[in-house]
Enzyme design. Structure first.
Site, short mmCIF file in Angstrom:
data_model
loop_
_atom_site.label_atom_id
_atom_site.label_comp_id
_atom_site.label_asym_id
_atom_site.label_seq_id
_atom_site.Cartn_x
_atom_site.Cartn_y
_atom_site.Cartn_z
N GLY A 196 0.82 -1.22 0.00
CA GLY A 196 0.00 0.00 0.00
C GLY A 196 0.84 1.26 0.00
CB CYS A 197 3.73 2.30 2.06
SG CYS A 197 2.89 2.28 3.64
#
Length: 96
Positions: A44-45
């Site tokens: 996600g990051c």
């Protein structure tokens, strides 16, 4: 708690991926986009950081600077920024 639009962000001073100190208040009057992520190199990051990287031409038209903040170390941020060619500042907030 999510701040209301127009609320002044609290001031901070943190080190970036190159060990350089940044203080938010020195950018008063500048468009600053701050995003937070839990950990470098997680799916996600990485997706979020790469989307911002890809949006830099549009953000540059707004004279915006970008700060990504997480609890990761300066060293971790350096590797992450280099791996994905991130053209913005990653700040280490190891003490939360």
């Amino acid at each position: 708690m999510i701040p209301q639009v127009g609320t002044t962000a609290p001031d901070f001073t943190l080190l970036d991926q190159d060990g350089v100190s940044h203080t938010l208040s020195t950018h008063k009057g500048t468009n600053v986009l701050i995003y937070f992520n839990p950990k470098d190199n997680t799916p996600g990051c990485t997706k979020q950081a790469c989307a911002l990287r890809d949006a830099m031409p549009e953000l540059s038209k707004l004279d915006a600077i970008v700060f990504g903040i997480s609890a990761d170390s300066v060293k971790s941020h350096k590797k992450f920024a280099e791996k994905y060619g991130l053209p913005f500042t990653l700040l280490a907030d190891e003490d939360h």
